[in-house]
Design a protein around this motif. Structure first.
Motif: not given
Length: 520
Positions: A101, A349, A353
């Protein structure tokens, strides 16, 4: 109180017992009973009733594992095995480490991330085609899926169509997208049917019917790549209309009535009817697909093999360098594979997100541009001889620009798509779909500066060919060239004569026939 679990068939149920604590249910759990008879006769002195209200059940999913195509021996069918998964295994949610992340957010903070993606990360082995690489980047990241107050959904997936000359890397773009997308299915139009793309009902060995999803169901949440899109039968292409817009597949066969999800992007490649894109034909003649299908593609690119010595030199050097360096530098190959893995994880990702929305300022900017694009499309439509534009500009195209702008914001992990994202989305839309709309020639162009010369060439051709007779197109072209006329003007004149049905092509387009109804 205490709780014990027993597996009955395909359901996992919970049973709540008394509070005296005298019965030992550890034996039941260790042995794993498979029926209520075993549960009551071996371990419990009294019959336990299943309370339906407080019973917790989770329905499992059945998976079919199939051999990879590259591992199948030539001439053999792939082997398959069925698997049943339940509870946590039946619901996949991507997980990311804190290090990943942090790395992704650092990458998203790069002000040149957009250029980094399409210039270095998207299909680096293909020279040029920057706008197509931008479009594929938007397709891989996708826009935000929305659920309306009335329960309906608005798709966020971007659909892209590549149509044009052969040997322009269209299939290579599809191969790259299928390799990079977290979920992808690659198929060819010639070998695909409506049932293979959507869903089909199959009877098993026991005579029971069950539903088996096709490519667009298997690619749910990812990308389906369809090569040779023009080779599909028209009735098979119609079957994917619902899947491309509503992103569902309705099935009502053999007593099975259901609706499957197909939340997937479509990347398709096709050739014109004549094999190559003909600039002397209108856009409708070159793009021989239904307007109802074309309106479902957010971006439509015309890919031409242009004859340009400088460009040809650059492409030749790039291809030779790619072939010459293949397999020589193992370290470089490993670095390229690592970048592909990182790009795939970054796409996964961002899709998990980030769900951006348009800002009010960007929305106002988009309204003005949409009205302008509609007006330009109306003028082109009025010039078309067939009475309509090959690529319609409708509200679907407005939603397409919204999705593209959201995908650009998602690349940067931004929760809001601003005016800069809308401007880039409009640029891509103009370079793709609007250019496709204006491609080729149409009869309205006869009012241009060369209209008088074209009309003179038409009269020269008609004066040399009697009504009801044949002439070789090559011969009549050579005669016009001897008069000092350009070949392009002659070809335009012949095209318009055929479009006006004064002449017809015969014998595999080698001969021109002057129709009986034409006037001298």
């Amino acid at each position: 109180s205490f709780e014990t679990r027993a597996k009955f068939g395909n359901f996992l149920s919970s049973y709540h017992g008394g509070a005296d604590g005298k019965l030992k249910y550890s034996d039941v759990l260790r042995k794993g009973p498979t029926s209520i008879r075993e549960l009551t006769s071996q371990n419990v002195s009294r019959l336990w009733v299943i309370p339906g209200i407080v019973t917790a059940a989770s329905k499992p999913k059945t998976l079919k594992l199939q051999e990879r195509p590259e591992d199948i021996p030539t001439g053999e069918l792939p082997r398959t095995i069925l698997m049943a998964v339940d509870r946590n295994l039946s619901h996949y949610a991507p997980t990311f480490t804190s290090e990943e992340e942090a790395k992704f957010r650092e990458f998203a903070a790069n002000p040149n991330i957009y250029q980094e993606l399409y210039a270095r990360r998207i299909a680096p082995q293909i020279h040029g085609h920057e706008n197509i690489k931008k479009a594929i980047a938007c397709l891989l990241f996708g826009g935000a899926r929305k659920r309306m107050p009335d329960g309906t959904n608005r798709r966020g997936d971007v659909n892209v169509l590549l149509i044009g000359d052969p040997s322009t890397a269209k299939s290579q773009f599809l191969k790259f997208a299928s390799k990079i997308a977290p979920i992808a299915v690659y198929t060819s139009g010639k070998g695909s049917s409506a049932a293979g793309l959507t869903a089909t009902v199959i009877r098993d060995n026991h005579g029971e019917f069950y539903l088996e999803g096709g490519a667009m169901v298997l690619a749910d949440g990812g990308v389906v790549c369809i090569d040779e899109f023009d080779k599909m039968r028209a009735e098979d292409r119609v079957a994917i209309h619902e899947a491309m817009e509503q992103q569902t597949i309705s099935v009502a066969k053999a007593g099975i009535t259901t609706m499957l999800k197909s939340r997937t992007s479509v990347l398709a490649a096709a050739n014109p009817p004549s094999g190559r894109y003909d600039d002397l034909k209108s856009a409708q003649e070159n793009i021989d697909l239904q307007t109802t299908l074309l309106s479902r593609f957010d971006l439509i690119f015309i890919v031409k093999d242009e004859r340009n010595p400088d460009k040809d030199m650059m492409i030749a050097r790039h291809v030779l360098a790619t072939h010459g360096n293949a397999g020589r530098e193992q370290q470089a190959d490993e670095k390229a594979k690592q970048e592909e893995r990182e790009l795939k994880r970054y796409i996964e990702y961002c899709r998990a997100r980030c769900s951006p929305r348009l800002s009010p300022h960007a929305a106002n900017r988009l309204v003005d541009e949409y009205v302008k694009i509609r007006e330009d499309a109306r003028q082109v439509s009025e010039d078309e001889s067939a009475g309509g534009a090959a690529v319609p500009i409708t509200v679907r195209q407005l939603e397409a620009i919204i999705r593209i702008a959201e995908s650009l914001a998602r690349m940067q992990l931004k929760p809001v798509a601003g005016p800069e994202h809308v401007d880039e989305a409009i640029y891509l839309f103009n370079q793709a779909t609007v250019d496709a709309l204006k491609s080729g020639i149409h009869e309205g162009q006869l009012a241009g500066g060369d209209s008088e010369e074209i009309l003179r060439v038409q009269e020269q051709i008609k004066s040399r060919v009697a009504i009801g007779s044949y002439v070789s197109e090559q011969r009549i072209t050579q005669e016009m060239l001897r008069l000092g006329l350009s070949e392009f003007t002659v070809q335009k004149a012949i095209h318009f004569l055929v479009a006006q049905k004064e002449f017809e092509y015969r014998r595999e387009r080698r001969l021109l026939y002057r129709a009986m109804g034409s006037q001298h």
